[in-house]
Design a protein around this motif. Sequence first.
Motif, PDB file in Angstrom:
ATOM      1  N   SER A 175      30.256 -21.289  15.031  1.00 36.25           N
ATOM      2  CA  SER A 175      31.405 -20.998  14.445  1.00 36.25           C
ATOM      3  C   SER A 175      32.328 -22.149  14.329  1.00 36.25           C
ATOM      4  O   SER A 175      33.464 -22.363  13.752  1.00 36.25           O
ATOM      5  N   LEU A 176      32.080 -23.004  15.350  1.00 35.21           N
ATOM      6  CA  LEU A 176      33.010 -24.078  15.313  1.00 35.21           C
ATOM      7  C   LEU A 176      32.330 -25.523  14.695  1.00 35.21           C
ATOM      8  O   LEU A 176      32.708 -26.459  14.665  1.00 35.21           O
ATOM      9  N   GLY A 177      31.393 -24.947  13.775  1.00 32.41           N
ATOM     10  CA  GLY A 177      30.937 -25.872  12.749  1.00 32.41           C
ATOM     11  C   GLY A 177      30.000 -27.168  13.669  1.00 32.41           C
ATOM     12  O   GLY A 177      29.803 -28.081  13.021  1.00 32.41           O
ATOM     13  N   MET A 178      29.467 -26.728  14.652  1.00 33.19           N
ATOM     14  CA  MET A 178      28.620 -27.551  15.331  1.00 33.19           C
ATOM     15  C   MET A 178      27.106 -27.869  14.926  1.00 33.19           C
ATOM     16  O   MET A 178      26.378 -28.440  15.807  1.00 33.19           O
ATOM     17  N   PHE A 179      26.698 -27.015  14.229  1.00 33.83           N
ATOM     18  CA  PHE A 179      25.185 -27.121  13.723  1.00 33.83           C
ATOM     19  C   PHE A 179      25.257 -27.467  12.299  1.00 33.83           C
ATOM     20  O   PHE A 179      25.669 -26.664  11.438  1.00 33.83           O
ATOM     21  N   LYS A 180      24.729 -28.406  11.947  1.00 34.15           N
ATOM     22  CA  LYS A 180      24.539 -28.885  10.445  1.00 34.15           C
ATOM     23  C   LYS A 180      23.003 -28.651   9.935  1.00 34.15           C
ATOM     24  O   LYS A 180      22.265 -29.022  10.552  1.00 34.15           O
ATOM     25  N   GLN A 181      23.054 -28.091   8.998  1.00 35.27           N
ATOM     26  CA  GLN A 181      21.777 -27.917   8.328  1.00 35.27           C
ATOM     27  C   GLN A 181      21.278 -29.054   7.460  1.00 35.27           C
ATOM     28  O   GLN A 181      21.822 -29.524   6.689  1.00 35.27           O
ATOM     29  N   VAL A 182      20.102 -29.905   7.811  1.00 31.12           N
ATOM     30  CA  VAL A 182      19.566 -30.526   6.959  1.00 31.12           C
ATOM     31  C   VAL A 182      18.129 -30.300   6.686  1.00 31.12           C
ATOM     32  O   VAL A 182      17.457 -29.973   7.396  1.00 31.12           O
ATOM     33  N   VAL A 183      17.833 -30.139   5.350  1.00 29.93           N
ATOM     34  CA  VAL A 183      16.759 -29.388   4.773  1.00 29.93           C
ATOM     35  C   VAL A 183      16.588 -27.822   5.480  1.00 29.93           C
ATOM     36  O   VAL A 183      17.550 -27.133   5.102  1.00 29.93           O
ATOM     37  N   TYR A 184      15.571 -27.788   6.248  1.00 30.19           N
ATOM     38  CA  TYR A 184      15.303 -26.610   6.905  1.00 30.19           C
ATOM     39  C   TYR A 184      15.737 -26.420   8.259  1.00 30.19           C
ATOM     40  O   TYR A 184      15.555 -25.539   8.981  1.00 30.19           O
ATOM     41  N   GLN A 185      16.038 -27.524   8.880  1.00 30.22           N
ATOM     42  CA  GLN A 185      16.345 -27.697  10.378  1.00 30.22           C
ATOM     43  C   GLN A 185      17.827 -27.860  10.639  1.00 30.22           C
ATOM     44  O   GLN A 185      18.602 -28.291   9.630  1.00 30.22           O
ATOM     45  N   TYR A 186      18.233 -27.186  11.639  1.00 30.98           N
ATOM     46  CA  TYR A 186      19.605 -27.553  12.317  1.00 30.98           C
ATOM     47  C   TYR A 186      19.792 -28.573  13.135  1.00 30.98           C
ATOM     48  O   TYR A 186      18.718 -28.685  14.076  1.00 30.98           O
ATOM     49  N   HIS A 187      20.725 -29.384  13.112  1.00 27.59           N
ATOM     50  CA  HIS A 187      20.869 -30.468  14.009  1.00 27.59           C
ATOM     51  C   HIS A 187      22.404 -30.135  14.889  1.00 27.59           C
ATOM     52  O   HIS A 187      23.261 -29.757  14.275  1.00 27.59           O
ATOM     53  N   PHE A 188      22.471 -30.666  16.113  1.00 24.84           N
ATOM     54  CA  PHE A 188      23.290 -30.294  16.655  1.00 24.84           C
ATOM     55  C   PHE A 188      24.457 -31.378  16.540  1.00 24.84           C
ATOM     56  O   PHE A 188      24.089 -32.527  16.622  1.00 24.84           O
ATOM     57  N   VAL A 189      25.797 -31.240  16.270  1.00 23.15           N
ATOM     58  CA  VAL A 189      26.710 -32.181  16.082  1.00 23.15           C
ATOM     59  C   VAL A 189      28.009 -31.894  16.734  1.00 23.15           C
ATOM     60  O   VAL A 189      28.696 -31.047  16.778  1.00 23.15           O
ATOM     61  N   PRO A 190      28.167 -33.021  17.972  1.00 18.48           N
ATOM     62  CA  PRO A 190      29.221 -32.435  18.841  1.00 18.48           C
ATOM     63  C   PRO A 190      30.516 -32.919  18.317  1.00 18.48           C
ATOM     64  O   PRO A 190      31.236 -33.337  19.144  1.00 18.48           O
ATOM     65  N   GLU A 191      30.777 -32.591  17.067  1.00 21.08           N
ATOM     66  CA  GLU A 191      32.036 -32.647  16.869  1.00 21.08           C
ATOM     67  C   GLU A 191      32.642 -31.416  16.262  1.00 21.08           C
ATOM     68  O   GLU A 191      32.558 -30.790  15.172  1.00 21.08           O
ATOM     69  N   PRO A 192      33.464 -30.461  17.282  1.00 20.33           N
ATOM     70  CA  PRO A 192      33.801 -29.118  16.724  1.00 20.33           C
ATOM     71  C   PRO A 192      34.986 -29.418  15.598  1.00 20.33           C
ATOM     72  O   PRO A 192      35.797 -30.345  15.676  1.00 20.33           O
ATOM     73  N   SER A 193      35.126 -28.267  14.735  1.00 17.99           N
ATOM     74  CA  SER A 193      35.813 -28.204  13.536  1.00 17.99           C
ATOM     75  C   SER A 193      36.421 -26.896  13.463  1.00 17.99           C
ATOM     76  O   SER A 193      35.477 -25.821  13.776  1.00 17.99           O
ATOM     77  N   LEU A 194      37.531 -26.561  13.236  1.00 22.58           N
ATOM     78  CA  LEU A 194      37.956 -25.143  12.748  1.00 22.58           C
ATOM     79  C   LEU A 194      37.818 -24.672  11.615  1.00 22.58           C
ATOM     80  O   LEU A 194      38.629 -23.652  10.983  1.00 22.58           O
ATOM     81  N   GLU A 195      37.240 -25.513  10.636  1.00 21.18           N
ATOM     82  CA  GLU A 195      36.948 -25.170   9.354  1.00 21.18           C
ATOM     83  C   GLU A 195      36.485 -23.661   9.156  1.00 21.18           C
ATOM     84  O   GLU A 195      37.214 -23.149   8.150  1.00 21.18           O
ATOM     85  N   TYR A 196      35.891 -23.135   9.855  1.00 19.37           N
ATOM     86  CA  TYR A 196      35.329 -21.660   9.595  1.00 19.37           C
ATOM     87  C   TYR A 196      36.504 -20.571   9.980  1.00 19.37           C
ATOM     88  O   TYR A 196      36.714 -19.670   9.307  1.00 19.37           O
ATOM     89  N   TYR A 197      37.438 -20.959  11.123  1.00 15.28           N
ATOM     90  CA  TYR A 197      38.372 -20.149  11.486  1.00 15.28           C
ATOM     91  C   TYR A 197      39.448 -20.131  10.325  1.00 15.28           C
ATOM     92  O   TYR A 197      40.094 -19.053   9.896  1.00 15.28           O
ATOM     93  N   VAL A 198      39.688 -21.414   9.878  1.00 13.16           N
ATOM     94  CA  VAL A 198      40.603 -21.562   8.834  1.00 13.16           C
ATOM     95  C   VAL A 198      40.241 -20.874   7.630  1.00 13.16           C
ATOM     96  O   VAL A 198      40.824 -20.058   6.830  1.00 13.16           O
ATOM     97  N   GLY A 199      38.874 -20.737   7.127  1.00 16.66           N
ATOM     98  CA  GLY A 199      38.437 -20.264   6.158  1.00 16.66           C
ATOM     99  C   GLY A 199      38.437 -18.627   6.327  1.00 16.66           C
ATOM    100  O   GLY A 199      38.835 -17.988   5.135  1.00 16.66           O
ATOM    101  N   LEU A 200      38.295 -18.217   7.434  1.00 15.23           N
ATOM    102  CA  LEU A 200      38.684 -16.801   7.780  1.00 15.23           C
ATOM    103  C   LEU A 200      40.055 -16.467   7.407  1.00 15.23           C
ATOM    104  O   LEU A 200      40.341 -15.334   6.955  1.00 15.23           O
ATOM    105  N   SER A 201      40.871 -17.307   7.871  1.00 10.74           N
ATOM    106  CA  SER A 201      42.383 -16.928   7.692  1.00 10.74           C
ATOM    107  C   SER A 201      43.000 -17.135   6.396  1.00 10.74           C
ATOM    108  O   SER A 201      43.836 -16.441   6.024  1.00 10.74           O
ATOM    109  N   LYS A 202      42.114 -17.787   5.417  1.00  9.48           N
ATOM    110  CA  LYS A 202      42.306 -17.860   4.109  1.00  9.48           C
ATOM    111  C   LYS A 202      41.939 -16.654   3.212  1.00  9.48           C
ATOM    112  O   LYS A 202      41.995 -16.305   2.060  1.00  9.48           O
TER     113      LYS A 202
END
Lengths: 258, 297
Positions: B41-68
């Motif tokens: 939910s903090l956007g720390m998994f990025k999908q590349v093709v069919y695999q997920y990669h861990f990205v240690p940069e939290p963002s509140l993008e989805y929480y902002v998306g929810l509030s909108k």
Amino acid sequence: MKLFDKILKAYTYTVLALIYLPIVILIIFSFNESRSKVVFTGFTLENYYSLIGNYRVWDSFYNSIWTGAVVTVVSVVLAILMAYGVSRYEFSGKTLIDSIMLIPIIIPEIVEALTLLVFLVIIGIELSPYTVIIGHVAFDISFAYVVVKARMAGYDPQFEEAARTLGADEIRAFTKVTLPILAPGIAAAALIAFLESYDDFIKTFFTRPPGFMTLPVYIWNMASRRGFPLDLNALATFVVAISLIFAYIRNRIERRVY
Amino acid sequence: MNVADVIRRSRRLKLFIFIGIPMIYLLIFFFIPFLIALLYSLGMFKQVVYQYHFVPEPSLEYYVGLSKYPGIFKAIQRSFYYATLTTIGTLLISYPLAYYIGVKLEERYRDLAVLVVFTPFWINFLLRVYAMRFILHEAGMVNTILRLLGIITEPIRFLGTDVAVIVVMIYSYLIFMVLPLYGVLEKLNVELLEAAYTLGATPFRAFLKITLPLSIPGILAGSLLVFIPAVGEFVIPELVGGPNTTTLGTIIYSFFLRVRGVTGWGIGSAAGLIYIAMILVASYVYMRFVGGEVRLG
């Protein structure tokens, strides 16, 4: 005071009648011939014929039964291990275990379901009937544990000690003494675990592969349409009959346990 | 030494088998998923093709998306409103029932009475909700009775409204309130009440001073058992509600199973975790407010 008691009694019977009312109406309408209205227009068995000929219902029912059976075996075995360990051994952090085991019962299922789905996808496990089973076991261990542990707390470990004194090792004492004593508790735990799995909708709905249906998922697919699909009422009669059988078995088992 | 001997001798190994295996199962398939969903939910998994990669940069993008999301705050408010009314409703209906069965009814009939209350709740939850559609429909039983009594001339439309959702929620959650209340009331010592009467207390006063305080653990347990799942309920608003009964549960459901995709799941996870956070706070406040220290279960 007498009058008050009478009112209370009448109230109780009224509430009980009201609890049963929707289910009775559901069954009555399974014999209704008109599909358009919620008015009883005439008696028919057609809804039952269409239910019997509907292979998807029986397929879903079969899926509910076999996944439920696997879930029951796995979760009851894990629960017995846990309950035995907690009752017979001292170790640090033991007091925490009962609280930890309550968490899966208290956490709302929709959150359990979505976190498991995200987890499965992230680690790359493809959804299958087995992911549904994995999800059910995660809450069923707790239900089974609570029952088995209650039973284990209620009996005297001296029986085991006697067996040990007479030369049985721990595994033998467990299989020959502990398990038979626990049997009614295990039966009760297994039934509860099975019913929790058999009746589960939310977690199955989130963690199932496309096209895989259990009975509750099938019911959802029909009920979430607008209107009144009356073959669902016929299915309801069948489900009610099965539930009454389970309620009866459960009542018999619990009499032996307590 | 064979394997069985090793197991027999090592206490640590035994503990691992008894406690460790079930705990590892719960850790992997119950607790770690919460952590993963939080990171997701903090956007720390990025999908590349069919695999997920861990990205240690939290963002509140989805929480902002929810509030909108349109109507999200209204939906949260509505979820708490439904859950509160459901809790109060089940409490008011169950208390006299549990009191009658647990205190007034002869002891030998009590088990049977509990069985009678419990049995309908063995029937699949979705079917019970569907059944209520027959009762609440415009041509259904409630409208028919009201019309025969001359109270209304035009049928009232219940389905799709708050009233339908709340009535069905009270019906569906009733058992979770009845059982804990019965649990405490059945253990009530009737001699205490008799002593109060002897000392001149009115029945009402005896109830307020003795029965009610002694039933608080049951009220607390019942309220939490009803309130916590009721906030996230999505089946009932979907089956008997309509466009105006959107709740937190239906929002989570539609982000996960209708919107889908990485964003849908991200926002859905954010909503799920906010739900957990809110009920933790609400339960804590409630327990402090009503009864101090009480253990669940």
